[in-house]
Design an enzyme around this catalytic site. Structure first.
Site, PDB file in Angstrom:
ATOM      1  N   TRP A  67       3.837  -8.439  -4.038  1.00  0.00           N
ATOM      2  CA  TRP A  67       4.614  -8.123  -4.735  1.00  0.00           C
ATOM      3  C   TRP A  67       5.727  -8.347  -5.187  1.00  0.00           C
ATOM      4  O   TRP A  67       5.851  -9.269  -3.733  1.00  0.00           O
ATOM      5  CB  TRP A  67       4.769  -6.422  -4.005  1.00  0.00           C
ATOM      6  CG  TRP A  67       5.760  -5.288  -4.515  1.00  0.00           C
ATOM      7  CD1 TRP A  67       6.430  -4.635  -5.474  1.00  0.00           C
ATOM      8  CD2 TRP A  67       6.784  -4.650  -3.528  1.00  0.00           C
ATOM      9  NE1 TRP A  67       7.020  -3.800  -5.990  1.00  0.00           N
ATOM     10  CE2 TRP A  67       7.260  -3.724  -4.646  1.00  0.00           C
ATOM     11  CE3 TRP A  67       7.636  -4.633  -2.330  1.00  0.00           C
ATOM     12  CZ2 TRP A  67       8.954  -2.888  -4.003  1.00  0.00           C
ATOM     13  CZ3 TRP A  67       8.587  -3.619  -2.142  1.00  0.00           C
ATOM     14  CH2 TRP A  67       8.863  -3.337  -2.676  1.00  0.00           C
TER      15      TRP A  67
ATOM     16  N   ASP B  22       1.723  -3.170   5.232  1.00  0.00           N
ATOM     17  CA  ASP B  22       2.770  -2.143   3.749  1.00  0.00           C
ATOM     18  C   ASP B  22       1.948  -1.827   3.712  1.00  0.00           C
ATOM     19  O   ASP B  22       0.979  -2.363   3.514  1.00  0.00           O
ATOM     20  CB  ASP B  22       3.280  -3.703   2.895  1.00  0.00           C
ATOM     21  CG  ASP B  22       3.962  -2.633   2.239  1.00  0.00           C
ATOM     22  OD1 ASP B  22       4.409  -1.801   2.244  1.00  0.00           O
ATOM     23  OD2 ASP B  22       4.504  -3.624   1.149  1.00  0.00           O
TER      24      ASP B  22
ATOM     25  N   LYS C 212       4.445   7.066  -3.712  1.00  0.00           N
ATOM     26  CA  LYS C 212       3.268   7.034  -4.432  1.00  0.00           C
ATOM     27  C   LYS C 212       2.098   7.911  -4.045  1.00  0.00           C
ATOM     28  O   LYS C 212       2.122   9.629  -5.096  1.00  0.00           O
ATOM     29  CB  LYS C 212       2.059   5.393  -4.593  1.00  0.00           C
ATOM     30  CG  LYS C 212       2.580   4.218  -4.379  1.00  0.00           C
ATOM     31  CD  LYS C 212       3.279   3.934  -5.790  1.00  0.00           C
ATOM     32  CE  LYS C 212       3.913   2.831  -5.224  1.00  0.00           C
ATOM     33  NZ  LYS C 212       4.762   2.120  -6.208  1.00  0.00           N
TER      34      LYS C 212
HETATM   35  C1  LMR Z   1       5.522  -1.308  -8.364  1.00  0.00           C
HETATM   36  O1  LMR Z   1       5.036  -2.677  -8.044  1.00  0.00           O
HETATM   37  O2  LMR Z   1       5.766  -1.532  -9.298  1.00  0.00           O
HETATM   38  C2  LMR Z   1       6.166  -0.105  -7.710  1.00  0.00           C
HETATM   39  O3  LMR Z   1       6.362  -0.634  -6.253  1.00  0.00           O
HETATM   40  C3  LMR Z   1       7.521  -0.177  -7.558  1.00  0.00           C
HETATM   41  C4  LMR Z   1       7.981  -1.381  -7.752  1.00  0.00           C
HETATM   42  O4  LMR Z   1       9.847  -0.931  -7.230  1.00  0.00           O
HETATM   43  O5  LMR Z   1       8.592  -2.149  -7.875  1.00  0.00           O
END
Ligand code: LMR
Length: 424
Positions: free
Chosen positions: A154, A235, A271
């Protein structure tokens, strides 16, 4: 004109010259920041007037009409809370009841660690806040440590540990050719990292790839972590979204716990309870004993105090009301399953549509991957074409948020993917 008035005008003129000079320099060095790779996609989507636009960028659940969902358990919790709570500050560590219930989801309903009070835990500003608090804690108490982060991950993980000034290293995770896990390289990286390294792991429904290790692979990883004395920080932003069952999705964590690791966990209700904007989550650190847990918790609180003082109340009340009532909790579990199942259905539909269009490429990975995302394999240039020619919005790494796919747009999406994937 009187002498005093003339002098004061001169002083005023001179000081306003100096003031103007300083004012023009205060922020003169500030350039506009780069757009966020995920939230920037939402901004671009909102600005597009096209009626056929589709947003499969941000990981936020939508129903089959493409509308945001407020879960029924949340509505009911809000009805129960209405008028019954005051607006007082929560303690620095947040809602004790919410944190207690949250720990049960990660560590297990009857966890000995909860009973023995070995977990230092505080309410956090959702998963991002939990990661950031941990990163700051890591920096403060293990100042020479680094964090190993999977490739890819991420995007915000990089920002979080960067801003906490913890140096980052990476470890292999995804294999672009197999579109699956690069397990051999991952294990090599675990073995080759200096003893006692910190690793960031996605507990389930890996973001952005949708590729998780199998149970057996988690066991091997846990074994190797033990041999090397590594610290696992999980996480867990998508508990429930991988399998539809939060208990099953905690398996990776339970394996590490069984093996006697002391771990850290970031949890989020964005989520799985649809509480995106409420920013409610939890950071926990499993400690050697109760005394250590008390000390660690006090330090986490001390980190939180100058940042935001104490976390917000409403979301925490919603969560504790739901999880504290067996009927509401059951309703929540059913609703999580409905969300996960709709996404699984959309995976099948997207793959079938692409295959029906005669795409010569393999789209098997769409149904093999799990959780909210499909790591499509589309190149940044193909993504750019999806956006400019078809008004389809997604991140440039080719991640498709399956939660934004509906029976109404899946055909359009498949057709556009088929068109842009004809050229490399
Ligand atoms: C995502 O990966 O789209 C979500 O976790 C929203 C974000 O805050 O990035």
């Amino acid at each position: 004109m009187a002498f005093r008035a003339v002098m004061s005008r001169r002083v005023t003129n001179r000081s306003s010259d100096i003031g103007a000079r300083w004012m023009s320099t205060w922020w003169g060095n500030v350039e506009p920041a780069a757009k966020d790779p995920i939230l920037g996609v939402t901004e671009a989507f909102l600005a597009d007037p096209s009626p056929s636009k589709v947003n499969v960028g941000v990981g936020a659940y939508r129903d089959d009409n493409g509308k945001p969902v407020v879960l029924e358990c949340v509505r009911e919790a809000e009805r129960r809370i209405a008028g019954h709570s005051n607006m007082e500050y929560l303690p620095m560590g947040g809602s004790v009841k919410m944190v207690e219930e949250t720990l049960k989801l990660a560590y297990g309903e009857n966890s000995e660690f909860i009973k023995d009070k070995r977990i230092a835990a505080v309410q956090s500003l959702s998963g991002t806040g939990a990661c950031r608090l941990f990163a700051d804690f890591q920096k403060r108490f293990r100042p020479d440590s680094q964090i190993y982060i999977p490739v890819p991950t991420w995007a915000n993980h990089h920002n979080i540990w960067r801003d906490a000034q913890v140096p980052q290293r990476t470890f292999h995770y995804y294999h672009p050719e197999t579109r699956g896990l690069d397990f051999a390289s991952l294990m090599d990286d675990i073995k080759n990292a200096p003893n006692g390294s910190f690793f960031l792991l996605h507990a389930c429904a890996h973001n952005p790839t949708g590729v998780d290790p199998t149970e057996e692979q988690w066991r091997e990883m846990s074994y190797q972590f033990k041999a090397k004395g590594h610290f696992a920080f999980f996480d867990m932003a998508y508990q429930g979204f991988a399998s539809g069952d939060p208990e099953r999705d905690a398996k990776s964590i339970r394996i590490f716990l069984e093996d006697g690791h002391l771990i850290g966990i970031a949890q989020s209700y964005a989520k799985n309870m649809g509480l995106y904007g409420q920013r409610v989550g939890c950071l926990s650190v499993l400690c050697q004993d109760e005394k250590q847990a008390v000390a660690v918790k006090s330090q986490l609180q001390q980190l939180a105090r100058p940042m935001y003082s104490n976390p917000p109340l409403h979301g925490a009340l919603v969560v504790s009301t739901i999880l504290g009532d067996p009927d509401l909790k059951n309703l929540w579990l059913k609703e999580v399953k409905v969300m996960a199942d709709r996404i699984i259905g959309m995976r099948t539909a997207l793959r079938e549509n692409l295959e029906k269009l005669g795409s010569p490429l393999s789209w098997e990975h769409i149904t093999n991957q799990i959780g909210m995302f499909c790591y499509s394999g589309l190149t940044p240039e193909q993504v750019d074409r999806l956006t400019s020619e078809f008004h389809i919005y997604l991140t440039r790494n080719g991640r498709i948020s399956m939660a934004g796919v509906t029976t109404g747009n899946v055909g359009y999406l498949a057709n556009a993917i088929n068109e842009v994937s004809k050229s490399a």
